[in-house]
Design a protein around this motif. Structure first.
Motif, PDB file in Angstrom:
ATOM      1  N   HIS A   1       0.781  -1.234   0.000  1.00  0.00           N
ATOM      2  CA  HIS A   1       0.000   0.000   0.000  1.00  0.00           C
ATOM      3  C   HIS A   1       0.816   1.289   0.000  1.00  0.00           C
ATOM      4  O   HIS A   1       0.258   2.353  -0.262  1.00  0.00           O
ATOM      5  CB  HIS A   1      -0.947   0.009   1.206  1.00  0.00           C
ATOM      6  N   ALA A   2       2.105   1.220   0.298  1.00  0.00           N
ATOM      7  CA  ALA A   2       2.880   2.450   0.425  1.00  0.00           C
ATOM      8  C   ALA A   2       4.026   2.569  -0.571  1.00  0.00           C
ATOM      9  O   ALA A   2       4.631   3.626  -0.678  1.00  0.00           O
ATOM     10  CB  ALA A   2       3.436   2.571   1.843  1.00  0.00           C
TER      11      ALA A   2
ATOM     12  N   HIS B   1       4.344   6.857   3.436  1.00  0.00           N
ATOM     13  CA  HIS B   1       2.986   7.087   2.939  1.00  0.00           C
ATOM     14  C   HIS B   1       2.205   7.779   4.050  1.00  0.00           C
ATOM     15  O   HIS B   1       2.270   7.350   5.203  1.00  0.00           O
ATOM     16  CB  HIS B   1       2.322   5.763   2.561  1.00  0.00           C
ATOM     17  N   PRO B   2       1.442   8.828   3.750  1.00  0.00           N
ATOM     18  CA  PRO B   2       0.783   9.582   4.811  1.00  0.00           C
ATOM     19  C   PRO B   2      -0.423   8.884   5.462  1.00  0.00           C
ATOM     20  O   PRO B   2      -0.804   9.244   6.572  1.00  0.00           O
ATOM     21  CB  PRO B   2       0.332  10.867   4.110  1.00  0.00           C
ATOM     22  N   TYR B   3      -1.007   7.896   4.818  1.00  0.00           N
ATOM     23  CA  TYR B   3      -2.209   7.270   5.383  1.00  0.00           C
ATOM     24  C   TYR B   3      -1.885   6.553   6.686  1.00  0.00           C
ATOM     25  O   TYR B   3      -0.940   5.763   6.759  1.00  0.00           O
ATOM     26  CB  TYR B   3      -2.819   6.275   4.396  1.00  0.00           C
ATOM     27  N   GLN B   4      -2.683   6.826   7.701  1.00  0.00           N
ATOM     28  CA  GLN B   4      -2.536   6.170   8.996  1.00  0.00           C
ATOM     29  C   GLN B   4      -3.778   5.321   9.254  1.00  0.00           C
ATOM     30  O   GLN B   4      -4.862   5.860   9.486  1.00  0.00           O
ATOM     31  CB  GLN B   4      -2.364   7.199  10.111  1.00  0.00           C
ATOM     32  N   PRO B   5      -3.644   4.008   9.189  1.00  0.00           N
ATOM     33  CA  PRO B   5      -4.816   3.158   9.402  1.00  0.00           C
ATOM     34  C   PRO B   5      -5.373   3.328  10.815  1.00  0.00           C
ATOM     35  O   PRO B   5      -4.617   3.571  11.753  1.00  0.00           O
ATOM     36  CB  PRO B   5      -4.279   1.741   9.182  1.00  0.00           C
TER      37      PRO B   5
ATOM     38  N   GLN C   1       4.003  13.153   6.313  1.00  0.00           N
ATOM     39  CA  GLN C   1       4.145  12.384   5.073  1.00  0.00           C
ATOM     40  C   GLN C   1       4.579  10.939   5.283  1.00  0.00           C
ATOM     41  O   GLN C   1       5.019  10.290   4.347  1.00  0.00           O
ATOM     42  CB  GLN C   1       5.131  13.086   4.141  1.00  0.00           C
TER      43      GLN C   1
ATOM     44  N   LYS D   1       4.615   7.389   8.466  1.00  0.00           N
ATOM     45  CA  LYS D   1       4.228   6.909   9.782  1.00  0.00           C
ATOM     46  C   LYS D   1       5.007   5.668  10.146  1.00  0.00           C
ATOM     47  O   LYS D   1       5.596   5.001   9.297  1.00  0.00           O
ATOM     48  CB  LYS D   1       2.726   6.621   9.875  1.00  0.00           C
TER      49      LYS D   1
END
Length: 141
Positions: A63-64, A90-94, A131, A133
């Motif tokens: 995913h990243a 990757h900026p998305y934090q689940p 940007q 995690k």
């Protein structure tokens, strides 16, 4: 908790390309570090810990990778704790708290289920620039 992780006496850092081979490399490095630190591979926490690590690295690769060509794994341990993190850019934090209460079959749901079954903790920490995690897992030994 973060200061406690920094105080763990054993520590190893591994940076890898965000490619499928990273999963195997991260796992093999974990096994080697654990043996060097005197934590036997037959310890009841080690098998689930290696599965958790594999799932986290797999998620970063899947995913990243487009935004994060590399990922970093930090391994740490003491006589009573095993900790590791997987970092990507990757900026998305689940939403770990939502996954902890889910009955889903995703890799992260499995990570949360195993972590809590072992009475461990899971924390996500964003990079200061927003940007990237790190997902930190801490397990009692």
């Amino acid at each position: 908790m973060f200061t406690q992780l920094q105080a763990l006496p054993h520590r190893h850092v591994l940076t890898l390309p965000s490619a499928p081979a990273a999963v195997r490399s991260a796992r093999e490095t974990a096994e080697q570090a654990l043996v060097e630190w005197g934590i036997g591979l037959r310890h009841p926490v080690v098998g689930p810990a290696l599965l958790i690590l594999s799932e986290l690295v797999t998620n970063s690769v899947r995913h990243a990778a487009e935004l994060s060509p590399q990922l970093t794994v930090i391994y740490a341990a003491s006589d009573v704790h095993l900790a590791f993190s997987v970092h990507d850019r990757h900026p998305y934090q689940p939403p770990l708290s939502e996954l902890a209460n889910s009955t889903g079959t995703s890799g992260l749901a499995t990570v949360m289920e195993l972590t809590f079954a072992l009475e461990g903790t899971a924390v996500i920490r964003g990079d200061t620039d927003g940007q990237g995690k790190s997902i930190w897992i801490t397990l009692p030994l």
